[in-house]
Design an enzyme around this catalytic site. Structure first.
Site, PDB file in Angstrom:
ATOM      1  N   HIS A  41       0.826  -1.217   0.000  1.00  0.00           N
ATOM      2  CA  HIS A  41       0.000   0.000   0.000  1.00  0.00           C
ATOM      3  C   HIS A  41       0.860   1.267   0.000  1.00  0.00           C
ATOM      4  CE1 HIS A  41      -2.998  -3.022   1.379  1.00  0.00           C
ATOM      5  NE2 HIS A  41      -3.804  -2.280   0.659  1.00  0.00           N
ATOM      6  N   HIS A  45       1.216   1.891  -5.535  1.00  0.00           N
ATOM      7  CA  HIS A  45      -0.128   1.305  -5.586  1.00  0.00           C
ATOM      8  C   HIS A  45      -1.147   2.407  -5.877  1.00  0.00           C
ATOM      9  CE1 HIS A  45      -3.795  -0.833  -4.680  1.00  0.00           C
ATOM     10  NE2 HIS A  45      -4.042  -0.039  -3.660  1.00  0.00           N
ATOM     11  N   HIS A  80      -6.322   7.241  -2.666  1.00  0.00           N
ATOM     12  CA  HIS A  80      -7.286   6.390  -1.961  1.00  0.00           C
ATOM     13  C   HIS A  80      -6.701   5.578  -0.796  1.00  0.00           C
ATOM     14  CE1 HIS A  80      -5.569   3.006  -4.082  1.00  0.00           C
ATOM     15  NE2 HIS A  80      -6.257   2.209  -3.283  1.00  0.00           N
ATOM     16  N   ASP A  81      -5.361   5.442  -0.715  1.00  0.00           N
ATOM     17  CA  ASP A  81      -4.755   4.688   0.394  1.00  0.00           C
ATOM     18  C   ASP A  81      -3.721   5.526   1.147  1.00  0.00           C
ATOM     19  OD1 ASP A  81      -6.038   2.198   0.619  1.00  0.00           O
ATOM     20  OD2 ASP A  81      -4.880   1.298  -1.009  1.00  0.00           O
ATOM     21  N   ASP A 193      -8.674  -0.728  -8.044  1.00  0.00           N
ATOM     22  CA  ASP A 193      -7.984  -1.068  -6.796  1.00  0.00           C
ATOM     23  C   ASP A 193      -7.553  -2.536  -6.769  1.00  0.00           C
ATOM     24  OD1 ASP A 193      -6.977  -0.519  -4.275  1.00  0.00           O
ATOM     25  OD2 ASP A 193      -8.897  -0.757  -3.244  1.00  0.00           O
TER      26      ASP A 193
HETATM   27  P1  5GP Z   1      -6.925  -1.864  -0.674  1.00  0.00           P
HETATM   28  O1  5GP Z   1      -6.473  -2.378   0.644  1.00  0.00           O
HETATM   29  O2  5GP Z   1      -5.791  -1.741  -1.648  1.00  0.00           O
HETATM   30  O3  5GP Z   1      -7.742  -0.596  -0.645  1.00  0.00           O
HETATM   31  O4  5GP Z   1      -7.973  -2.950  -1.227  1.00  0.00           O
HETATM   32  C1  5GP Z   1      -7.598  -3.998  -1.957  1.00  0.00           C
HETATM   33  C2  5GP Z   1      -7.610  -5.279  -1.132  1.00  0.00           C
HETATM   34  O5  5GP Z   1      -7.741  -6.345  -2.058  1.00  0.00           O
HETATM   35  C3  5GP Z   1      -6.302  -5.558  -0.390  1.00  0.00           C
HETATM   36  O6  5GP Z   1      -6.256  -5.043   0.900  1.00  0.00           O
HETATM   37  C4  5GP Z   1      -6.262  -7.072  -0.376  1.00  0.00           C
HETATM   38  O7  5GP Z   1      -7.022  -7.598   0.691  1.00  0.00           O
HETATM   39  C5  5GP Z   1      -6.950  -7.438  -1.674  1.00  0.00           C
HETATM   40  N1  5GP Z   1      -5.940  -7.694  -2.710  1.00  0.00           N
HETATM   41  C6  5GP Z   1      -5.438  -6.819  -3.614  1.00  0.00           C
HETATM   42  N2  5GP Z   1      -4.545  -7.420  -4.405  1.00  0.00           N
HETATM   43  C7  5GP Z   1      -4.472  -8.717  -3.983  1.00  0.00           C
HETATM   44  C8  5GP Z   1      -3.736  -9.863  -4.404  1.00  0.00           C
HETATM   45  O8  5GP Z   1      -2.935  -9.833  -5.342  1.00  0.00           O
HETATM   46  N3  5GP Z   1      -3.956 -11.011  -3.714  1.00  0.00           N
HETATM   47  C9  5GP Z   1      -4.829 -11.113  -2.693  1.00  0.00           C
HETATM   48  N4  5GP Z   1      -4.977 -12.295  -2.087  1.00  0.00           N
HETATM   49  N5  5GP Z   1      -5.549 -10.059  -2.268  1.00  0.00           N
HETATM   50  C10 5GP Z   1      -5.360  -8.887  -2.891  1.00  0.00           C
HETATM   51 MN    MN Z   2      -5.901   0.234  -2.543  1.00  0.00          MN
END
Ligand code: 5GP
Ligand code: MN
Length: 296
Positions: A41, A45, A80-81, A193
């Protein structure tokens, strides 16, 4: 940072909203500074999510939006993060952080990212919205909040359903309806995202490793503190387990959403093909042939 500026410039937003380029550059630099150097994050990202939403806009979505929508989509995705700690909302809640208390245990991180974005936009050196009317400024602030809050994974299945239902309509979205435009903006931000696994495999794998590293780290922190360990963050020690986790994420989370995105915007089919190829690559690496890749 230059490309972030270019994405905003390419939609003619600088001329249209009389954005001060000097302040815009500072805004982007300050956003970058507010990301932490965590594995997943981080600023890259945030930038990648802005970039994928930009590509969605360029490949069909922009015709359903106004310029006053495109500005908060790009800015909201970039930010956003902001200040993400590398652990998730559940961790905020179980450890009763200051943020959890401030935001009443509800979408704690997203509310924090959103709040930081608004503060940045109101600061003297970064007030890029200063030449918009006060009602347009309010519209942009509210849209940014909606977009960032929609990146909370708890809305995933709601957004999939909304997008599937929109994809049944011709056209899928209606530019004259603010509700329809807002729905598209939220779906786009969320789709962007979770779009790292649609990239060419070498890149998808890098983001996968980063995400898993954060999961492993959170599970360790949870153990250390005596909190319940998040199930999907455990058993990720071997390459096979990691590949299987990615296969599950692609099949059950990303694919349903992106299949609906592709119905709305057929240019996106290329990314869905890449997603499937990446799934199969993980399956090969895991030595598995029992996962239902045919559902993709
Ligand atoms: P963010 O936290 O970036 O706002 O929301 C995206 C969420 O999607 C991440 O926290 C994570 O839980 C999930 N995520 C994103 N990319 C991946 C990935 O490559 N593998 C897995 N298992 N989860 C992911
Ligand atoms: Mn994100």
């Amino acid at each position: 940072m230059e490309y972030a500026l270019q994405m905003i410039a390419n939609f003619n937003l600088i001329e249209l909203f009389k954005l001060d380029v000097g302040k815009l550059k500072i805004f982007i630099a300050e956003a970058c500074k507010r990301y932490n150097e965590v594995k997943f994050h981080n600023f890259k990202h945030g930038w990648s999510v802005m970039h994928m939403s930009y590509l969605l806009l360029r490949n069909g979505a922009s015709k359903y939006l106004t310029s006053l929508d495109i500005l908060p989509v790009l800015v909201g995705c970039l930010c956003h993060d902001l200040d993400h700690p590398g652990t998730n909302n559940t961790f905020e809640v179980v450890s009763h952080t200051e943020r959890a208390l401030a935001y009443s245990y509800d979408s704690v991180l997203e509310r924090h990212h959103s709040s930081l974005t608004h503060r940045l936009l109101k600061s003297t050196d970064c007030c890029i919205l200063e030449n918009l009317s006060s009602s347009d400024q309010m519209y942009v602030h509210v849209a940014i909040t909606d977009i960032i809050l929609a990146t909370d994974m708890r809305y995933h299945y709601t957004l999939v359903k909304e997008l599937e239902s929109a994809s049944q309509n011709t056209p899928p979205f209606v530019v004259s309806s603010q509700t329809s435009r807002r729905e598209l903006m939220k779906c786009m931000a969320h789709a962007a995202d979770i779009s790292s696994q649609q990239l060419p495999f070498e890149l998808a794998k890098v983001w996968s490793d980063r995400c898993i590293a954060e999961f492993i780290n959170q599970a360790e922190e949870e153990k250390l503190n005596g909190y319940p360990v998040t199930p999907f963050m455990t058993d990720l020690d071997t390459k096979e387990q990691q590949c299987r986790a990615q296969m599950g994420f692609i099949t059950h989370v990303v694919s349903p959403l992106w299949s609906a995105v592709a119905v709305c915007f057929p240019a996106v089919l290329e990314r869905c093909d890449q997603l499937k190829q990446n799934h199969d690559q993980y399956a090969e690496m895991a030595g598995a042939n029992d996962d239902a890749s045919s559902s993709l």
